[in-house]
Design an enzyme around this catalytic site. Sequence first.
Site, short mmCIF file in Angstrom:
data_model
loop_
_atom_site.label_atom_id
_atom_site.label_comp_id
_atom_site.label_asym_id
_atom_site.label_seq_id
_atom_site.Cartn_x
_atom_site.Cartn_y
_atom_site.Cartn_z
CB CYS A 83 -0.90 -0.02 1.23
SG CYS A 83 -2.01 1.39 1.35
CB CYS A 445 -32.21 42.78 17.97
SG CYS A 445 -33.31 44.21 17.73
CB CYS A 448 -30.85 47.17 15.92
SG CYS A 448 -31.21 47.13 17.68
#
Length: 538
Positions: A83, A445, A448
């Site tokens: 591998c 928020c 706002c």
Amino acid sequence: MKFEKVAIPDLTAALHQRGFSYLKRDGRGWMRFAGQLRLKAKNYPCELAVSPALDEFPRVWLTPVPPGRPELQPHLSASGYLCYLALGSVIFDFFDPIRQTMVCLDRAEQVLEDILAGKMVEDLAEEFHITWGSNWCMLDVDERRPGGLDAYTFGGKTSIVTDDETRTHAKLEAFGLGLPKVELSAFRVRTKVRPMPLQESWPPKTVQTFLKWQNTLDPRCSKKIEQRLMEMFRVKATRVLVLIDSPQVQYGIEVDLKRDPAGAGNKPSLREILYRLPVHHISVCRIDDPYLAERNLPGSKTLAGLKVGLVGCGTIGGYLAEMLAKAGAGTVGGKLTLVDMGSLEPGNLGRHRLGFNALTKKKAEAMCEELKRVAPGIDAVAVVGDVKDANLGPLDLLIDATGEQGLTDWLTWQYADKVPFLSTWVEGAGAAVRALMKAKPELACARCVSQPPLKDQYRVFDVPPEVIMKGHGCEGLYVPFPAAASVQAAALAMEMVQAWLDGAESPSFRTRVLDQQRAAHFKDSSPQRYEGCPACAT
């Protein structure tokens, strides 16, 4: 210029120059070549397998395995398969297969050089499951909750271990199984040492050789396993599943505790009988909720154990609900509450997470049913009705996915000073998606930034997109945008949820522009609260 594939004779000629000769085609049609890997000290005979379409990495086998080496080496199987790279970690350039094949041979030579020099022994830990065995145990155990284990076997090569039969039964039913009737005795031992195949004869075939191997890794762990096995042997348990919880990987053995003494002569002791018993190697795959949520978030927190509320199970909320569930919401004692008063109508089907099977059902209830199908065992609760009249109970996080400014303002006024509050919406007819997290009193928020005097400062585009309405009559109007916009809004919201979990919620206001024909005016930021805001100002 049109692409022309490389002719196989050209590859054969290139390999011939490197000392490889053609042998034959194997059962899959791959071309086999014999040659050598050229190392500094000496060359090693090998066989090379090449895809007939010249579109995959060639495979390499040593013929034979280097003599005098232990049976097990990192990246080298007992059959000689080398591998030399992890398939899927690199891309094979099928436009240039000859050069790619030569580069692969160079890589194989370097890997073999390092293996024989003892430089890659640590990689054995990474390859442990490949060498351990093919019997599987599904483990559905809450690591953070103490308690006993119940184990069952489906017969053959699969077993299940759980600490909550109801939860596990729901998961197994989801793919057509239930808890099997055949019970096993089971126990788990923890160690701080990663498993590594250290012995020449691998894997261990008896209890004695297994314990000997464990002793080379962690003597205390080996002693605990032996003690517990002896205890179960004495109480006449018939079949035992032993699970070892090590860093990064869990594995185990299954033992049939047969008391028939082997061989003739003096009667063997109980320990001698135990030592001779064969072991079946068990690879563990975890299906517990914390692992499923954490697996794709290394180093990050999840929503497991938290109480999350989602208002709005429409086109954004449907996709977002599933994302929240996959991040652990509603698991490990947590709860996911879905709030929506509407039903799924035919007009919703073009952009909703739910489909025809949920038509006319209440969205919150149908979404809960769907979550329990894709995430069995989740604690998801539907609240059908107006959120203004609902008691959501204690929450760790509240999310508004309604896209209704008036309701967003009300939720801000009602909840933003009590719990982190995230709102997400689609701008116009899918021109952009936005999300705003208010987790601190000083942050703005959604009201706002959507009302004067901050409105113009935080708009997305220099020229606001036109609001387009479709539908029939006052009750059938809607803003058209594709499902892709809904998914983008849900993904942006989930991004901000994850940032909040990890303590990196800044910027608290984020936008993703979907209409690339428009010039963006806004940059992600953390706007401060407008002191005159009636929704969030104190």
